[in-house]
Design an enzyme around this catalytic site. Sequence first.
Site, PDB file in Angstrom:
ATOM      1  N   ASP A 177       0.814  -1.224   0.000  1.00 26.92           N
ATOM      2  CA  ASP A 177       0.000   0.000   0.000  1.00 26.92           C
ATOM      3  C   ASP A 177       0.847   1.273   0.000  1.00 26.92           C
ATOM      4  O   ASP A 177       0.367   2.322   0.457  1.00 26.92           O
ATOM      5  CB  ASP A 177      -0.934   0.053   1.227  1.00 26.92           C
ATOM      6  CG  ASP A 177      -2.087  -0.932   1.154  1.00 26.92           C
ATOM      7  OD1 ASP A 177      -2.176  -1.663   0.158  1.00 26.92           O
ATOM      8  OD2 ASP A 177      -2.889  -0.978   2.107  1.00 26.92           O
ATOM      9  N   CYS A 212      -4.452  -5.628  -2.942  1.00 25.16           N
ATOM     10  CA  CYS A 212      -3.280  -6.441  -2.601  1.00 25.16           C
ATOM     11  C   CYS A 212      -3.185  -7.757  -3.363  1.00 25.16           C
ATOM     12  O   CYS A 212      -2.238  -7.985  -4.115  1.00 25.16           O
ATOM     13  CB  CYS A 212      -3.263  -6.728  -1.091  1.00 25.16           C
ATOM     14  SG  CYS A 212      -3.149  -5.254  -0.057  1.00 25.16           S
ATOM     15  N   ASP A 449       2.630  -2.789  -4.129  1.00 27.42           N
ATOM     16  CA  ASP A 449       1.575  -3.536  -4.814  1.00 27.42           C
ATOM     17  C   ASP A 449       0.463  -2.627  -5.335  1.00 27.42           C
ATOM     18  O   ASP A 449      -0.148  -2.895  -6.365  1.00 27.42           O
ATOM     19  CB  ASP A 449       0.996  -4.641  -3.919  1.00 27.42           C
ATOM     20  CG  ASP A 449       0.532  -4.146  -2.562  1.00 27.42           C
ATOM     21  OD1 ASP A 449       0.630  -2.932  -2.288  1.00 27.42           O
ATOM     22  OD2 ASP A 449       0.069  -4.987  -1.750  1.00 27.42           O
TER      23      ASP A 449
END
Length: 655
Positions: A177, A212, A449
């Site tokens: 993140d 994710c 990601d």
Amino acid sequence: MSNVAKKSDNTSHTLECGQKQIDERPVTSGRPSRDGNVSPAPDHSDSDHEEPDIESIKLVSDGTHDSRSNVKDSIGTSRNNSSGQGHRTSKTMADFMANNQKQDNYKDKPRGDRRRREPTPATTQGTRDLISKLKCCQIHRSDMLCLCFLFVILHAVSSEENLPSHAPNIVLILTDDQDKILGGMTPMVKVKELLQNEGTTFTNMFTPTPLCCPSRSSILTGRYSHNHNTVNNSISGNCASLSWQNSAEKETFAVFAHNAKYKTYFAGKYLNQYGKKTAGGPSHVPPGWSDWFGLVGNSKYYNFTVSDNGAVVTHGDAYHSDYLTDLLTYRSVKNIHKHRENNVDQPFLMMISTTAPHGPWNAAPQYEGKFLNLSAPRDGSFNKDGKNKHWLLRQAKNPMAEDSINYLDNAFRKRWQTLLSVDDLVAKVVTALNDTGQLDNTYIIYTSDNGYHLGQFSLPIDKRQLYEFDLRIPFIVRGPGVSKNVTRVEPIVNIDIAPTISDIANGGEGKFPASMDGISLLPLFNSDKKPKWRTDFLVEYHGEGSNNPRPECTEMDAGVSHCFPDCVCEDAFNNTYSCVRTLDTLNKVDLMYCEFTDSETFVELYNHTTDPHQLNNIRSTVDPQVLGKMNQRLIALGDCSGTTCRSSLPPKLTL
């Protein structure tokens, strides 16, 4: 007297030869612990991590923050070890961290003193012994013996040329993140010094799915979500499911690197459902990994379980023994040293996957006092309404409640605090590579990601949306042949990571599995090269909803999820969309076209050239022919697979 003198002289030469043999062998002062146990981490109370330059981040705070960019003690220099071997690694985590705290600044070391792996086959211990004996025979002037030794040495060196002794190593560092738009790289002063200044930064790096598990699945396989079939973070969404294990997981870049004779190491977060009972449990070690240290489940910093090569290991809440980012640092550095000692002629691939800066945002104790005077950026789309956007954004309350703003400001600070330990991790990994003589022969890739939002369009905190703040991520690479301290603007996607790693592992000649949708980035690593490049790519997401929304949010439509106390929800079953992101820098076309699978069949179109924050949806004012072309391009990319994702040509667009 002459005989005695001659005998004495020979004895002297014999001792000299013996001494030479000893001197030329690597001196090993110690080896890292091999018991697999993770020892306690150190107390970083004396940490000197520098504050970053945050002048580019707009803040709502009366306080100011010092702007500094120097890295202190981030990297140690080599000591008493010109061969790159015989290096002592601390046997406990505390010793290891303490030693690294005391090391000198790597940049202060003269360039000529930095060890590097020479681009010639490394001689083995046996060959070094033979060379020593050749010197001895030269002293004794035994021509026949010298010729015999010379023949054997030439044969040994010739044999070593067939070993992959100078194939490059690969280290992939993946954060969780870490955004680019909201200043997520600002705290990373050591990354800037050690990776950006020494490598290439890509300013237009995107995730094709801003969540994710599907994003990580794309990183691993080099495929779009519609080809690896992981659509969200749930088992039903194919996140680490048995179906994933029996299909896409068998074709990751780790499998291809392993088949190319690489030793492969993994440490950290894998996929959100990994290790759960419904996903086969923690005894499952994904194929392709020689050494496995995988977090069970989603991101945590304390009180977690890991699979240590299939064995279950639990950790508690003591910083010195359980803080995950430091454990990943210790494990990775230990493996770098151990690999150099035991597998000198075998290249390695290492993936280090941190949970920072993902929630719950537990910072290391020494960093809990950092950034306390900061607030989240207030520019762009912060606290703006979503009146011309799909229904999920229209339901967000605007202006935002004060409690929501305070909450996201706290999240912003804590996210940066957790990243400081990642910054330390990068410095210690680079130190270990340098100390073992492998730094110049190692590609280091740093990325995330997905991005993140903190109040943009009045959504408190999360990702999952089609906007730049959730899609754009950092991407930096350093390594052999990589241009230094330069940036590139070509649009790249995380599906390009797997082809790049596979290409490197297979000799760097553009070879990677045809099943991958992405492109090898190797041609972009040299700034002198200007290859023809893509001008668009696919973005797709399948909404993750819930049949049981918060009790206080009964007025919300069924299927919403990730709702906050004020009933602002971040996701829903029909938050499902696919987009064409066009970025043609040559022709100055910068567009985002999206179609939703919902009851409205909603369409969003943004011209980033005139509207970089995506405030104005122009779908109703643009030429219908443009919409038609974008729709056809979306259909083509949505059905692409492998080579068709790379070979199909986008339409020419003008607004």
